[in-house]
Write a protein that holds these residues in place. Structure first.
Motif, PDB file in Angstrom:
ATOM      1  N   UNK A   6       6.551  -9.666  95.421  1.00  0.00           N
ATOM      2  CA  UNK A   6       5.559  -9.119  96.353  1.00  0.00           C
ATOM      3  C   UNK A   6       5.703  -7.683  95.652  1.00  0.00           C
ATOM      4  N   UNK A   7       5.118  -6.697  95.245  1.00  0.00           N
ATOM      5  CA  UNK A   7       5.337  -5.405  94.791  1.00  0.00           C
ATOM      6  C   UNK A   7       4.809  -4.171  95.848  1.00  0.00           C
ATOM      7  N   UNK A  12       3.196  -1.795  93.075  1.00  0.00           N
ATOM      8  CA  UNK A  12       1.765  -1.778  92.986  1.00  0.00           C
ATOM      9  C   UNK A  12       1.338  -1.417  91.929  1.00  0.00           C
ATOM     10  N   UNK A  13       0.696   0.389  92.716  1.00  0.00           N
ATOM     11  CA  UNK A  13      -0.011   1.464  92.064  1.00  0.00           C
ATOM     12  C   UNK A  13       0.240   1.557  90.500  1.00  0.00           C
ATOM     13  N   UNK A  14       1.559   2.330  90.388  1.00  0.00           N
ATOM     14  CA  UNK A  14       2.233   2.781  89.888  1.00  0.00           C
ATOM     15  C   UNK A  14       1.939   1.896  88.187  1.00  0.00           C
ATOM     16  N   UNK A  64      13.105 -15.601 101.336  1.00  0.00           N
ATOM     17  CA  UNK A  64      12.421 -16.426 100.090  1.00  0.00           C
ATOM     18  C   UNK A  64      11.769 -15.113  99.375  1.00  0.00           C
ATOM     19  N   UNK A  65      11.325 -14.407  99.605  1.00  0.00           N
ATOM     20  CA  UNK A  65      10.926 -13.698  99.312  1.00  0.00           C
ATOM     21  C   UNK A  65      10.539 -12.611  98.105  1.00  0.00           C
ATOM     22  N   UNK A  66      10.067 -12.401  96.266  1.00  0.00           N
ATOM     23  CA  UNK A  66      11.473 -11.501  95.737  1.00  0.00           C
ATOM     24  C   UNK A  66      10.166 -10.070  96.085  1.00  0.00           C
ATOM     25  N   UNK A  67      11.081  -8.607  96.146  1.00  0.00           N
ATOM     26  CA  UNK A  67      10.297  -8.243  96.397  1.00  0.00           C
ATOM     27  C   UNK A  67      10.862  -6.971  95.220  1.00  0.00           C
ATOM     28  N   UNK A  68       9.470  -6.165  95.310  1.00  0.00           N
ATOM     29  CA  UNK A  68       9.815  -5.134  93.582  1.00  0.00           C
ATOM     30  C   UNK A  68       9.092  -4.111  94.527  1.00  0.00           C
ATOM     31  N   UNK A  69       9.836  -3.634  95.116  1.00  0.00           N
ATOM     32  CA  UNK A  69       9.420  -2.141  95.581  1.00  0.00           C
ATOM     33  C   UNK A  69       9.961  -2.256  97.392  1.00  0.00           C
ATOM     34  N   UNK A  70      10.322  -1.194  98.086  1.00  0.00           N
ATOM     35  CA  UNK A  70      10.556  -1.686  99.540  1.00  0.00           C
ATOM     36  C   UNK A  70       9.800  -0.777 100.109  1.00  0.00           C
ATOM     37  N   UNK A  71       9.396  -0.502 100.755  1.00  0.00           N
ATOM     38  CA  UNK A  71       9.216   0.569 101.730  1.00  0.00           C
ATOM     39  C   UNK A  71      10.250   0.936 102.779  1.00  0.00           C
TER      40      UNK A  71
END
Ligand code: PSU
Ligand code: MN
Length: 306
Positions: A6-7, A12-14, A64-71
């Motif tokens: 999940x991005x 995602x925008x970039x 279990x979710x791979x995060x690309x970019x965090x809040x």
């Protein structure tokens, strides 16, 4: 097929607009630095990358979710996590399948960055060949990953707790370009001097981008390691840091530390012995690497658009 990650909206925008993105790892946050300096470092580094015209993408597995970019809220929660796994190539998919939370090392961050289409990644120092590896066989999976995954890793070299000579020999064998940034001698993480010559010296982000473009044109795959020394007024001289490293290594042997625990143990012990000085220096070098990584990401886009 559903994407295996999940991005964040900003990343995602970039990515969809073709703007430069810089990947960041999470092991340095959960295993490499204590709270609350780890959060301060992570936030500061993200801001430096934005200020330099790129988007930061901190990478981690949460439940279990791979995060690309965090809040920012996710970043803060991560910095307070006590029981995160330390993930490399061998167990990244295990954390996803078993729905665990785990931080990505250099190796796992490279895999995730390549999957998301991110070409540049900033860290502190890569893992490598540990001292005494001729009996322990402890060689970081980071080296193998650099050989196979096409991401530019911006570091201050390999951590000086390692056998640096063996580490750079292995990288040479595996065909990984090691670039001394603006220097003829490779840095040794906390200090500028390792006694090892830079195999390649480049002096600007544009030269690094051009080198990468030529590698792609020649269909040479795998990553590249940029070794970016700290400014001289911020380094710890080799004799001073060396004495703390020797004590930390002796303590780790006494305590029977091995495997994944070795690097976090040594960094923590050196932090204690140096009364915090090693951490301040570590933060400074990560910041310097983040700035350079953003410049490289911007230079790569400029070449793509040319
Ligand atoms: N850079 C730092 N601090 C760290 C690391 C890098 O300034 O803690 C982490 C990276 O995640 C790297 C790991 O991949 O240390 C090396 O671990 P090992 O030696 O177990 O492969
Ligand atoms: Mn190891």
């Amino acid at each position: 097929m559903r994407l295996p990650f999940t991005t964040s909206p900003a990343v995602e925008a970039a990515l969809s607009e073709g703007r430069p993105v810089v990947a960041l790892e999470s092991t340095i946050i959960t295993h490499g630095m204590p709270w609350p300096q780890n959060l301060e470092m992570a936030r500061g580094v993200e801001q430096l990358i934005r200020d330099a015209g790129a988007e930061p993408a901190t990478i981690v597995v949460i439940d279990g979710t791979l995060h690309i970019g965090l809040t920012d809220a996710e970043l803060e929660a991560l910095a307070q996590t006590r029981d995160a796994l330390k993930l490399s190539r061998a167990d990244l998919a295990y954390a996803v399948a078993a729905k665990r939370t785990g931080s990505t090392t250099v190796a796992a961050t490279m895999i995730a960055a390549a999957l998301a289409g991110i070409e540049v990644f900033a860290t502190g120092g890569v893992g490598g060949v540990h001292r005494g590896a001729e009996t322990s066989f402890d060689i970081s999976a980071d080296l193998e990953e650099l050989a196979r995954t096409p991401v530019i890793v911006v570091s201050a070299g390999a951590k000086a707790i390692l056998d640096l000579k063996k580490t750079f020999e292995v990288l040479e064998t595996k065909g990984v370009p090691v670039v001394g940034f603006g220097v003829d001698e490779l840095p040794a993480f906390w200090s500028r001097s390792s006694g090892i010559a830079s195999p390649i010296r480049l002096d600007s982000a544009a030269e690094i981008a051009a080198f990468q473009q030529a590698r792609e044109a020649l269909a040479i795959d795998g990553g590249m390691l940029i070794a970016n020394p700290l400014p001289s007024d911020l380094e710890i001289d080799t004799a001073t840091i060396g004495s703390w490293i020797d004590v930390a290594l002796a303590d780790s042997e006494r305590d029977g530390i091995s495997g994944k625990a070795a690097t976090p143990y040594l960094l923590k012990r050196i932090f204690e012995l140096s009364e915090g000085r090693s951490l301040a220096t570590n933060i400074n070098l990560v910041r310097s690497n983040a700035r350079l990584a953003a410049e490289i990401a911007v230079a790569l886009k400029a070449l793509d658009d040319a």
